[in-house]
Design a protein around this motif. Structure first.
Motif, PDB file in Angstrom:
ATOM      1  N   ILE A   1       2.779  -1.589  34.027  1.00 45.78           N
ATOM      2  CA  ILE A   1       2.594  -2.791  33.558  1.00 45.78           C
ATOM      3  C   ILE A   1       1.786  -3.878  34.287  1.00 45.78           C
ATOM      4  CG2 ILE A   1       4.751  -2.893  32.628  1.00 45.78           C
ATOM      5  CD1 ILE A   1       4.454  -5.164  35.467  1.00 45.78           C
ATOM      6  N   SER A   2       1.082  -4.706  33.634  1.00 44.80           N
ATOM      7  CA  SER A   2       0.370  -5.797  34.550  1.00 44.80           C
ATOM      8  C   SER A   2       0.959  -7.306  34.275  1.00 44.80           C
ATOM      9  CB  SER A   2      -1.168  -5.714  33.805  1.00 44.80           C
ATOM     10  OG  SER A   2      -1.883  -6.919  34.197  1.00 44.80           O
ATOM     11  N   GLN A   3       1.114  -7.961  35.065  1.00 40.77           N
ATOM     12  CA  GLN A   3       1.605  -9.242  35.092  1.00 40.77           C
ATOM     13  C   GLN A   3       0.905 -10.068  36.138  1.00 40.77           C
ATOM     14  OE1 GLN A   3       5.734  -9.689  35.610  1.00 40.77           O
ATOM     15  NE2 GLN A   3       5.757 -11.734  34.518  1.00 40.77           N
ATOM     16  N   THR A   4       0.387 -11.270  35.493  1.00 39.46           N
ATOM     17  CA  THR A   4      -0.286 -12.384  36.186  1.00 39.46           C
ATOM     18  C   THR A   4       0.300 -13.414  36.850  1.00 39.46           C
ATOM     19  OG1 THR A   4      -1.155 -13.446  34.424  1.00 39.46           O
ATOM     20  CG2 THR A   4      -2.678 -11.542  35.070  1.00 39.46           C
ATOM     21  N   ALA A   5       0.009 -13.931  37.979  1.00 38.60           N
ATOM     22  CA  ALA A   5       0.304 -15.240  38.204  1.00 38.60           C
ATOM     23  C   ALA A   5      -0.678 -16.032  38.998  1.00 38.60           C
ATOM     24  CB  ALA A   5       1.518 -14.668  39.250  1.00 38.60           C
ATOM     25  N   ASP A   6      -0.572 -17.347  38.648  1.00 37.59           N
ATOM     26  CA  ASP A   6      -1.479 -18.183  39.439  1.00 37.59           C
ATOM     27  C   ASP A   6      -1.027 -18.747  40.776  1.00 37.59           C
ATOM     28  OD1 ASP A   6      -3.551 -18.092  37.639  1.00 37.59           O
ATOM     29  OD2 ASP A   6      -2.518 -19.536  36.163  1.00 37.59           O
ATOM     30  N   VAL A   7      -1.799 -18.595  41.837  1.00 37.42           N
ATOM     31  CA  VAL A   7      -1.201 -19.119  43.265  1.00 37.42           C
ATOM     32  C   VAL A   7      -1.577 -20.572  43.399  1.00 37.42           C
ATOM     33  CG1 VAL A   7      -1.237 -18.733  45.664  1.00 37.42           C
ATOM     34  CG2 VAL A   7      -1.513 -16.772  43.965  1.00 37.42           C
ATOM     35  N   HIS A   8      -0.719 -21.375  43.604  1.00 36.61           N
ATOM     36  CA  HIS A   8      -1.224 -22.807  44.228  1.00 36.61           C
ATOM     37  C   HIS A   8      -0.459 -23.365  45.184  1.00 36.61           C
ATOM     38  CE1 HIS A   8       2.826 -24.478  42.474  1.00 36.61           C
ATOM     39  NE2 HIS A   8       2.707 -23.598  41.811  1.00 36.61           N
ATOM     40  N   VAL A   9      -0.732 -24.498  45.962  1.00 34.77           N
ATOM     41  CA  VAL A   9      -0.179 -25.247  46.866  1.00 34.77           C
ATOM     42  C   VAL A   9       0.227 -26.220  46.766  1.00 34.77           C
ATOM     43  CG1 VAL A   9      -0.789 -25.864  49.462  1.00 34.77           C
ATOM     44  CG2 VAL A   9      -1.874 -23.840  48.616  1.00 34.77           C
ATOM     45  N   GLY A  10       1.308 -26.800  47.143  1.00 34.59           N
ATOM     46  CA  GLY A  10       2.107 -28.191  46.780  1.00 34.59           C
ATOM     47  C   GLY A  10       1.111 -29.198  47.455  1.00 34.59           C
ATOM     48  N   ASP A  11       1.312 -30.329  46.858  1.00 38.66           N
ATOM     49  CA  ASP A  11       0.533 -31.576  47.203  1.00 38.66           C
ATOM     50  C   ASP A  11       0.525 -32.139  48.563  1.00 38.66           C
ATOM     51  OD1 ASP A  11      -0.692 -31.546  44.690  1.00 38.66           O
ATOM     52  OD2 ASP A  11       0.565 -33.020  43.941  1.00 38.66           O
ATOM     53  N   SER A  12       2.120 -31.780  49.112  1.00 39.26           N
ATOM     54  CA  SER A  12       2.342 -32.443  50.379  1.00 39.26           C
ATOM     55  C   SER A  12       2.993 -31.465  51.394  1.00 39.26           C
ATOM     56  CB  SER A  12       3.411 -33.565  50.114  1.00 39.26           C
ATOM     57  OG  SER A  12       4.371 -33.036  49.457  1.00 39.26           O
ATOM     58  N   VAL A  13       3.742 -30.149  50.724  1.00 38.30           N
ATOM     59  CA  VAL A  13       4.166 -29.059  51.552  1.00 38.30           C
ATOM     60  C   VAL A  13       2.928 -27.960  51.930  1.00 38.30           C
ATOM     61  CG1 VAL A  13       5.721 -27.706  51.920  1.00 38.30           C
ATOM     62  CG2 VAL A  13       6.226 -29.974  50.656  1.00 38.30           C
ATOM     63  N   ASP A  14       2.854 -27.625  52.927  1.00 42.52           N
ATOM     64  CA  ASP A  14       1.986 -26.513  53.234  1.00 42.52           C
ATOM     65  C   ASP A  14       2.571 -25.162  52.815  1.00 42.52           C
ATOM     66  OD1 ASP A  14      -0.107 -28.040  53.702  1.00 42.52           O
ATOM     67  OD2 ASP A  14      -0.038 -27.786  55.953  1.00 42.52           O
ATOM     68  N   LYS A  15       2.868 -24.728  51.485  1.00 41.71           N
ATOM     69  CA  LYS A  15       3.431 -23.628  51.131  1.00 41.71           C
ATOM     70  C   LYS A  15       2.879 -23.077  49.830  1.00 41.71           C
ATOM     71  CE  LYS A  15       8.001 -21.774  50.145  1.00 41.71           C
ATOM     72  NZ  LYS A  15       8.039 -20.380  50.992  1.00 41.71           N
ATOM     73  N   LEU A  16       2.533 -22.119  49.807  1.00 33.80           N
ATOM     74  CA  LEU A  16       2.414 -21.248  48.304  1.00 33.80           C
ATOM     75  C   LEU A  16       3.169 -21.082  47.514  1.00 33.80           C
ATOM     76  CD1 LEU A  16      -0.097 -18.375  49.737  1.00 33.80           C
ATOM     77  CD2 LEU A  16      -0.938 -20.671  49.111  1.00 33.80           C
ATOM     78  N   ASP A  17       3.094 -21.285  46.181  1.00 31.41           N
ATOM     79  CA  ASP A  17       3.779 -20.977  45.196  1.00 31.41           C
ATOM     80  C   ASP A  17       3.207 -20.332  43.986  1.00 31.41           C
ATOM     81  OD1 ASP A  17       6.087 -20.851  43.589  1.00 31.41           O
ATOM     82  OD2 ASP A  17       6.370 -23.024  43.903  1.00 31.41           O
ATOM     83  N   TYR A  18       3.697 -19.879  42.803  1.00 32.69           N
ATOM     84  CA  TYR A  18       2.965 -19.402  41.707  1.00 32.69           C
ATOM     85  C   TYR A  18       3.449 -19.779  40.422  1.00 32.69           C
ATOM     86  CZ  TYR A  18       7.171 -16.186  42.536  1.00 32.69           C
ATOM     87  OH  TYR A  18       8.196 -15.526  42.509  1.00 32.69           O
ATOM     88  N   ARG A  19       2.678 -19.564  39.486  1.00 31.31           N
ATOM     89  CA  ARG A  19       3.220 -19.676  38.207  1.00 31.31           C
ATOM     90  C   ARG A  19       3.031 -18.476  37.537  1.00 31.31           C
ATOM     91  NH1 ARG A  19      -0.141 -24.155  39.180  1.00 31.31           N
ATOM     92  NH2 ARG A  19       0.731 -26.136  39.416  1.00 31.31           N
ATOM     93  N   VAL A  20       3.945 -17.985  36.854  1.00 25.50           N
ATOM     94  CA  VAL A  20       3.836 -16.463  36.008  1.00 25.50           C
ATOM     95  C   VAL A  20       3.059 -16.611  34.717  1.00 25.50           C
ATOM     96  CG1 VAL A  20       5.086 -14.762  35.577  1.00 25.50           C
ATOM     97  CG2 VAL A  20       5.836 -15.653  37.312  1.00 25.50           C
TER      98      VAL A  20
END
Length: 906
Positions: free
Chosen positions: A666-685
């Motif tokens: 399978i292939s599944q994508t996710a966009d990586v982003h950084v919070g406005d105030s917290v230095d932590k990576l997150d993602y939107r599937v």
């Protein structure tokens, strides 16, 4: 194309200013010819610093305060003894570090910093030290394409740059004697050994040693990626140049000597200074039908040699998971995997030097290789996704004048360069063979190009090039030839195009758009229009993810060389062979290693201090406890019955509701982003799609035997006759789905059989005393734990109650304040009730007055949970509580109930 540069990027100007301000107070020097001579050679033009170390430190501290960096209390000096023209000499020099995220113009910044130091202070001699040919070529390219831009900024200041070449020692003389700004680019390996040409007397310099000329110029070192120059030998080599100081530039410093400026990846990402990252995860799902193993590493010492091998292990609930174990010669993999499929995999030999394992069944596997992972199919799908994504992006970006590039990292060069054998896959591991990556690329390109006019007429050989750097192996063997010394014109052309001719590579007239590399391009080289990075590794890459994504983080440029800052267009897609969760988590961990965890409040220093709960002497325990204990201390045994016909009906009905998917990639994508105030990576599937289904590749198994084996090893084990199991298999509706993915069907069947059998056992369970009991002396005299788990009490047999959760704490706090609660205890871990689903440890036992009846006492057992809704409790947990109730109420005639707080007591 000519690259256009913006000389007013605020973050770059701050980095230049930070370094230059460290020398504040230094007078601007004029040309100063040193009196040092070498035979008939003229004296060199030398750098000099007149301000003291105390002033340097004060300046550094002011810069650090300005940019919010932890203030250092001293200068970080390197001190060594070196050989000079005048004999041995002790030298020491300060070091200052700049930390900038990859893709934000680090090379541009340090070149311009050199010119700024000349403008302010008259400094002239700079040596850029790099650790590889790839980095050297990248630096030389940047020096070349920024020359006109920087001359305009610095009023046509005369400056010259060159690459050190042991065949042209005259460049060293020019560097030392010139009175203009000189920038010399050197690889660390060109001067870190005693037999380097630069350390030998040469007739070309009238018998002088070139290194002594370099020393006399008192250069300022600019270290590009200095984390690769931290060994003792390389530090000595740097000192041997007798530098005035060292300026260290990296995105990933291992030792940030006197940091004066920092641009973190979080700041760069948040500020739109680099591309956004999109992860396209290409991986297998629901395929445990093959015998899978992966050789992670070979370990050896004087006494033993071991191999770390990942296998598919059977778990207690019947499912299969990957797990790595250490094995030694003679071990059978089935012992750890608990699966009979591995019975023929007995280790015959572990070879430490060659790093391979040979099994008694004839299969041989090397470090990094897999068996049973469908690696060839995974490569095929990753390559197709990369090409397809490339085509789609190029179609979208052409209107903006942007040519898209894709970069492929591979971990075995022969998979690309080798000659494809006539019998593909013969004598191979997991379907891989020499040249497979090149072949798969060509096939996919030809299949997909017809839908895209810009590529439809091109041959795959015209759009791909490869650069593989030299790699030295133990024993002196060279694994891969450097393209610069390759035998073919194609090798040399690829090197020039990738490493030197960025403008041509980014033009639409040049068809090459797909670049393959092993490791040479993981550091030091990048290209602004790399929009896809595909990691074709036979296992999940252990290379730093920041190194890999760094090759494509720079913002894109158009056909005029102008940077495009549109965040909607600047997206780097990483086609990874791991889940997006794993990728983002790995990238986050690397960033935390480099920059620490931001925003976490420090814990109070005394919160984990240990304290002790003390029990009253047994002879002083109140009568209420003795009576309570007499009621609850008894052990029991249980009786159960199973209705086989009902079990089959229930299992078949449940299995018919379970969708058995075929094994697939399978292939599944996710966009990586950084919070406005917290230095932590997150993602939107994003979207998920099936690339291919892996069916019809293996002989059909015996499903009854598979299920029988699984249910015999689950917890608790279940034994059913083969006739019963056969009636389950024949009773399902989707038989083809079971045949397409037999291991998944067998695992699901074992899970459902376990659930339904346990449900019958639990529903009809009956308890009776078995004549044994827990002795009161088992209550320990003291129990030590951390202070935040203790609640001081008076109405118990201990002076403090040990709690494990906030629900338990609140319950204890209320019980100790209620006058009608005569006594309560938290039942210890050893107090257990046996059940078909494991031992059950109840929470509380208490004695309290019965409402409205002063002389009547209630003896109760209570379980505290945050909810009493059965559906919200975990299945096994709910079943254990049900059995606990049958034990206390039916077997011991003791009141039992689940409550959420003390207000629910009578």
């Amino acid at each position: 194309m000519r690259f256009q540069f913006d000389g007013n990027q605020a973050y770059q100007l701050r980095a230049i200013e930070a370094t230059a301000d460290i020398l504040r107070g230094q007078p601007r020097g004029t040309v100063d010819y040193d009196t040092f001579e070498m035979g008939e050679l003229l004296g060199p033009v030398s750098n000099r610093i007149d301000i003291t170390e105390d002033v340097l430190l004060t300046n550094l501290q002011e810069v650090q305060r300005r940019f919010g960096i932890t203030v250092d209390s001293k200068l970080e000096m390197i001190e060594e003894e070196i050989k000079t023209a005048g004999g041995n000499k002790a030298v020491r020099f300060p070091n200052f570090s700049v930390e900038m995220e990859t893709g934000t113009g680090k090379t541009y910044v340090y070149i311009r910093t050199a010119l700024e130091l000349h403008r302010r202070y008259g400094l002239r001699k700079f040596i850029v030290v790099v650790h590889s040919v790839a980095v050297r070529e990248g630096v030389l390219k940047t020096l070349k394409i920024t020359q006109e831009h920087l001359r305009a900024i610095y009023h046509n200041v005369p400056y010259r740059f060159t690459s050190y070449d042991s065949r042209s020692i005259a460049k060293v003389r020019q560097f030392a004697q010139s009175d203009c700004v000189e920038i010399l680019v050197m690889t660390i390996d060109s001067f870190n050994k005693d037999d380097n040409v630069i350390r030998q007397s040469t007739d070309r310099l009238q018998g002088a040693i070139p290194l002594y000329l370099v020393q006399s110029a008192r250069p300022i070192l600019i270290l590009d990626e200095p984390q690769n120059m931290e060994s003792e030998g390389r530090i000595k080599a740097l000192a041997s140049l007798h530098p005035l100081m060292a300026l260290r530039y990296s995105a990933t410093h291992r030792n940030p000597y006197n940091l004066c400026y920092r641009l973190t990846p979080f700041e760069a990402y948040r500020g739109g200074l680099v591309k956004r990252i999109e992860v396209d995860s290409v991986r297998k799902e629901d395929d445990y039908n093959q015998v899978f193993l992966r050789l992670e590493e070979v370990r050896s010492n004087k006494k033993v040699v071991q191999a770390k091998i990942t296998v598919h292990q059977r778990m207690a609930e019947g499912q299969i998971k990957e797990k790595a174990y250490l094995f030694k010669p003679g071990d059978c993999l089935s012992e750890k995997s608990d699966r009979p499929e591995y019975s023929s995999f007995v280790i015959d030999e572990i070879h430490a030097r060659e790093e391979f394992v040979r099994f008694a069944n004839g299969i041989e596997i090397r470090v990094g290789q897999t068996q049973g992972a469908d690696q060839a199919e995974l490569f095929k799908q990753q390559i197709r996704r990369s090409i397809e994504t490339h085509f789609q992006k190029q179609k979208k970006l052409k209107a903006a004048g942007i040519k898209v590039l894709s970069l492929f990292f591979i971990d075995r060069v022969e998979n690309y360069t080798g000659t494809v054998p006539p019998e593909r896959g013969t004598d191979s591991v997991d379907g891989l063979y020499p040249g497979i990556i090149r072949e798969l690329f060509d096939e996919a390109f030809n299949e997909l190009k017809g839908k895209y006019p810009d590529f439809a007429e091109l041959e795959p050989s015209a759009v791909r090039k490869a650069y593989f750097a030299q790699k030295n192996r133990r024993g002196g063997a060279v694994e891969v030839l450097d393209s610069t010394t390759g035998q073919s014109k194609e090798d040399r052309d690829a090197y020039d195009l990738i490493m030197k001719e960025k403008e041509r590579l980014l033009g639409f007239r040049e068809p090459v758009a797909f670049i393959f590399s092993h490791s040479a391009l993981r550091e030091g080289w990048d290209n602004p229009n790399v929009c896809q990075i595909c990691t074709l590794n036979q296992t999940v890459s252990e290379v730093k993810k920041r190194q890999e994504v760094g090759r494509g983080m720079r913002l894109m440029v158009d056909q005029k060389g102008v940077r495009n800052a549109d965040p909607k267009l600047n997206v780097l897609t990483v086609i990874a062979n791991e889940s997006y969760e794993q990728f983002v988590d790995g990238l986050q961990k690397e960033m935390e290693e480099a920059f620490g965890k931001e925003g976490a409040a420090p814990r109070p220093t005394n919160v984990r201090a240990k304290k002790t709960a003390t029990r009253k002497p047994l002879e002083q325990l109140p009568a209420e406890f003795a009576e309570l204990w007499e009621r609850i201390k008894h052990k029991t045994r249980y009786q159960v019955t199973v209705d086989t016909a009902k079990l089959v009906t229930d299992v078949v009905a449940a299995l018919n509701k379970v969708k058995i998917e075929p094994p697939r990639i399978i292939s599944q994508t996710a966009d990586v982003h950084v919070g406005d105030s917290v230095d932590k990576l997150d993602y939107r599937v994003g979207g998920k799609r099936i690339l291919t289904r892996l069916i019809g590749r293996h002989s059909l198994p015996n499903l009854v035997e598979m299920i029988e084996d699984l249910i015999a090893h689950i917890t608790p084990p279940v034994k059913l006759t083969r006739r019963t199991l056969a009636s389950i298999v024949t009773g399902i509706k989707e038989r083809q789905a079971a045949l397409d993915n037999p291991q998944e069907f067998a695992s699901q069947a074992a899970r459902v059989i376990r659930e339904k059998a346990i449900q019958q056992l639990v529903d009809g369970i009956q308890y009776e005393k078995d004549g044994n009991w827990y002795d009161m002396t088992e209550w320990v005299e003291t129990e030590e734990t951390v202070s935040d788990r203790l609640v001081p009490v008076e109405n118990s047999i201990y002076d403090q109650i040990v709690v494990q959760s906030d629900t338990e704490r609140k319950f204890a706090e209320k019980l100790k304040k209620r006058k009608d609660v005569k006594l309560f205890v938290k039942l210890p871990n050893w107090f257990k009730v046996t059940t078909p689903v494991g031992n059950y440890n109840p929470d509380w036992a208490l004695v309290m007055e019965k409402p409205d009846e002063d002389d009547t006492l209630l003896y109760l057992v209570r379980e505290t949970k945050s909810t009493t809704v059965a559906d919200e409790l975990r299945g096994t947990e709910n079943q254990k509580i049900h059995c606990g109730e049958k034990h206390f109420v039916g077997g011991l005639n003791v009141d039992f109930r689940v409550v959420t707080n003390a207000d629910e007591l009578p």
